[in-house]
Design a protein around this motif. Structure first.
Motif, PDB file in Angstrom:
ATOM      1  N   ALA A  77      -7.952  -4.882   2.175  1.00 27.61           N
ATOM      2  CA  ALA A  77      -8.081  -6.177   1.663  1.00 27.61           C
ATOM      3  C   ALA A  77      -6.795  -6.514   1.149  1.00 27.61           C
ATOM      4  O   ALA A  77      -6.779  -8.013   0.945  1.00 27.61           O
ATOM      5  CB  ALA A  77      -8.882  -5.802   0.238  1.00 27.61           C
ATOM      6  N   ASN A  78      -5.774  -5.874   0.908  1.00 31.47           N
ATOM      7  CA  ASN A  78      -4.527  -6.493   0.507  1.00 31.47           C
ATOM      8  C   ASN A  78      -3.467  -6.591   1.605  1.00 31.47           C
ATOM      9  O   ASN A  78      -2.236  -6.741   1.486  1.00 31.47           O
ATOM     10  CB  ASN A  78      -4.030  -5.670  -0.591  1.00 31.47           C
ATOM     11  CG  ASN A  78      -3.653  -4.145  -0.121  1.00 31.47           C
ATOM     12  OD1 ASN A  78      -3.950  -3.648   0.919  1.00 31.47           O
ATOM     13  ND2 ASN A  78      -2.525  -3.475  -0.822  1.00 31.47           N
ATOM     14  N   ARG A  79      -4.051  -6.392   3.069  1.00 31.69           N
ATOM     15  CA  ARG A  79      -2.929  -6.675   4.023  1.00 31.69           C
ATOM     16  C   ARG A  79      -2.138  -7.653   4.276  1.00 31.69           C
ATOM     17  O   ARG A  79      -2.913  -8.866   3.998  1.00 31.69           O
ATOM     18  CB  ARG A  79      -3.477  -6.267   5.370  1.00 31.69           C
ATOM     19  CG  ARG A  79      -2.810  -6.268   6.635  1.00 31.69           C
ATOM     20  CD  ARG A  79      -3.283  -5.986   7.782  1.00 31.69           C
ATOM     21  NE  ARG A  79      -3.512  -4.683   7.733  1.00 31.69           N
ATOM     22  CZ  ARG A  79      -4.223  -4.036   8.708  1.00 31.69           C
ATOM     23  NH1 ARG A  79      -4.747  -4.548   9.993  1.00 31.69           N
ATOM     24  NH2 ARG A  79      -4.671  -2.804   8.856  1.00 31.69           N
ATOM     25  N   GLN A  80      -0.980  -7.820   4.254  1.00 31.12           N
ATOM     26  CA  GLN A  80      -0.223  -9.193   4.178  1.00 31.12           C
ATOM     27  C   GLN A  80      -0.230  -9.299   5.955  1.00 31.12           C
ATOM     28  O   GLN A  80      -0.061  -8.389   6.549  1.00 31.12           O
ATOM     29  CB  GLN A  80       1.113  -8.886   3.659  1.00 31.12           C
ATOM     30  CG  GLN A  80       1.243  -8.791   2.251  1.00 31.12           C
ATOM     31  CD  GLN A  80       0.980 -10.210   1.671  1.00 31.12           C
ATOM     32  OE1 GLN A  80       1.468 -11.244   2.326  1.00 31.12           O
ATOM     33  NE2 GLN A  80       0.332 -10.339   0.589  1.00 31.12           N
ATOM     34  N   PRO A  81       0.211 -10.629   6.111  1.00 33.32           N
ATOM     35  CA  PRO A  81       0.446 -11.100   7.752  1.00 33.32           C
ATOM     36  C   PRO A  81       1.755 -10.771   7.848  1.00 33.32           C
ATOM     37  O   PRO A  81       2.403 -10.199   6.926  1.00 33.32           O
ATOM     38  CB  PRO A  81       0.144 -12.457   7.538  1.00 33.32           C
ATOM     39  CG  PRO A  81       0.378 -12.959   6.035  1.00 33.32           C
ATOM     40  CD  PRO A  81      -0.084 -11.862   5.306  1.00 33.32           C
ATOM     41  N   ALA A  82       2.116 -10.875   9.099  1.00 34.43           N
ATOM     42  CA  ALA A  82       3.623 -10.667   9.585  1.00 34.43           C
ATOM     43  C   ALA A  82       3.647 -12.094  10.221  1.00 34.43           C
ATOM     44  O   ALA A  82       2.930 -12.623  10.922  1.00 34.43           O
ATOM     45  CB  ALA A  82       3.771  -9.424  10.523  1.00 34.43           C
ATOM     46  N   ARG A 125       2.812  -3.566   5.461  1.00 33.54           N
ATOM     47  CA  ARG A 125       1.944  -4.642   5.363  1.00 33.54           C
ATOM     48  C   ARG A 125       0.465  -4.196   4.412  1.00 33.54           C
ATOM     49  O   ARG A 125      -0.041  -5.178   3.785  1.00 33.54           O
ATOM     50  CB  ARG A 125       1.485  -5.109   6.757  1.00 33.54           C
ATOM     51  CG  ARG A 125       2.472  -5.782   7.531  1.00 33.54           C
ATOM     52  CD  ARG A 125       2.039  -6.322   8.896  1.00 33.54           C
ATOM     53  NE  ARG A 125       0.911  -7.046   8.998  1.00 33.54           N
ATOM     54  CZ  ARG A 125      -0.174  -7.287   9.867  1.00 33.54           C
ATOM     55  NH1 ARG A 125       0.245  -6.384  10.996  1.00 33.54           N
ATOM     56  NH2 ARG A 125      -0.967  -7.808   9.548  1.00 33.54           N
ATOM     57  N   ASP A 126       0.126  -3.017   4.677  1.00 33.30           N
ATOM     58  CA  ASP A 126      -0.824  -2.575   3.583  1.00 33.30           C
ATOM     59  C   ASP A 126      -0.590  -2.060   2.349  1.00 33.30           C
ATOM     60  O   ASP A 126      -1.365  -1.692   1.640  1.00 33.30           O
ATOM     61  CB  ASP A 126      -1.665  -1.548   4.385  1.00 33.30           C
ATOM     62  CG  ASP A 126      -2.648  -2.096   5.597  1.00 33.30           C
ATOM     63  OD1 ASP A 126      -3.016  -3.114   5.471  1.00 33.30           O
ATOM     64  OD2 ASP A 126      -2.664  -1.308   6.696  1.00 33.30           O
ATOM     65  N   GLU A 127       0.696  -2.431   1.915  1.00 33.26           N
ATOM     66  CA  GLU A 127       1.457  -2.272   0.746  1.00 33.26           C
ATOM     67  C   GLU A 127       1.688  -3.387   0.023  1.00 33.26           C
ATOM     68  O   GLU A 127       2.300  -3.031  -0.848  1.00 33.26           O
ATOM     69  CB  GLU A 127       2.506  -0.903   0.938  1.00 33.26           C
ATOM     70  CG  GLU A 127       2.075   0.228   1.520  1.00 33.26           C
ATOM     71  CD  GLU A 127       3.137   1.121   1.852  1.00 33.26           C
ATOM     72  OE1 GLU A 127       4.381   0.717   1.268  1.00 33.26           O
ATOM     73  OE2 GLU A 127       2.870   2.234   2.451  1.00 33.26           O
ATOM     74  N   GLY A 128       1.447  -4.630   0.595  1.00 33.34           N
ATOM     75  CA  GLY A 128       1.617  -5.908  -0.176  1.00 33.34           C
ATOM     76  C   GLY A 128       2.943  -6.577   0.103  1.00 33.34           C
ATOM     77  O   GLY A 128       3.347  -7.278  -0.632  1.00 33.34           O
TER      78      GLY A 128
END
Length: 267
Positions: free
Chosen positions: A3-8, A154-157
């Protein structure tokens, strides 16, 4: 996908003037900052920081703003981007890459490859940020492998950003300014296809007689940040293009890896 995955993101940054000019690319960067999920921290791989032997990352609580250009208006030199550093993120990068491959560095700061794109996206400069160098002793496969090793961030915000240009050849820029030469159109189309398909070989290996690649990549430092974003692709990610513009020997083509629905909100 968490749910908190950031894009690259790979951002084609172009001229330093973009950051103070009312041009479509900068307006897109500004809208991007409004639609992206707010990251906990930002990691920018900059074309303007080259090292040899190890990958360096900015250390310390307040990395300086570096104006690594000349011949531009005073207002550009007056710009500051006082985003805080993040020793926590630096340590996490060291944990992921290993002490043999990464070196915290408090002598550098945020060059215009870093602040020149982040200022329009997050102008408040209130998100912790770390800049990363390009270790020029590595080949394309190794740069992409570093991106893959960084993907858990990315999964760490953490928002991972590569800042450079798919096509960047200043030696040819005046010759081709205002045109779209065939070699540049060919190379841009090839890289766009390869990014969407996740075609690693097409992104990292070019034949010695590949004239389009030779002209487009030239000294390579502006292309290499793209490989970190490619390497950081995770299962379930889409790939979307934006700012896919070309002026002679300079392309502003940019990519979002992750939830491409974000791009539909750019307007």
């Amino acid at each position: 996908m968490t749910a908190n995955r950031q894009p690259a993101l790979f951002i084609g940054h172009g001229s330093p003037m973009t950051v103070i000019s009312d041009v479509p690319e900068r307006r897109t960067w500004q809208r991007l900052g409004q639609v992206l999920p707010r990251p906990r921290a930002i990691l920018v791989v900059s074309a303007h920081w080259e090292t040899h032997g190890k990958t360096h990352v900015t250390a310390g609580p307040a990395p300086r703003t570096i104006h690594d250009f000349r011949g531009f208006p005073p207002e550009l030199f007056a710009m500051q981007y006082p985003a805080p550093g993040s020793d926590e993120l630096v340590q996490r990068i060291v944990d992921l890459l290993g002490t043999d491959r990464v070196q915290p560095d408090d002598s550098w700061g945020f060059d215009h490859g870093a602040w020149g794109v982040m200022q329009p996206i997050f102008p408040a400069a209130d998100i912790p940020m770390v800049a990363m160098s390009l270790d020029r002793s590595l080949d394309g496969d190794a740069h992409a492998a570093l991106g893959a090793a960084l993907a858990p961030l990315r999964d760490e915000g953490v928002l991972l950003v590569g800042s450079g240009n798919v096509i960047h050849n200043l030696a040819l820029w005046r010759q081709y300014a205002g045109t779209q030469p065939d070699w540049a159109l060919d190379f841009r189309a090839r890289i766009n296809r390869a990014m969407v398909a996740g075609d690693h070989a097409a992104l990292t290996h070019f034949a010695a007689d590949d004239q389009a690649a030779g002209a487009a990549i030239n000294s390579a430092e502006h292309y290499l940040p793209l490989l970190y974003v490619h390497g950081a692709r995770l299962p379930g990610d889409g790939v979307g293009l934006f700012n896919d513009t070309l002026d002679g020997a300079l392309s502003m083509t940019s990519y979002l890896i992750g939830d491409t629905a974000l791009l539909t909100r750019l307007g």
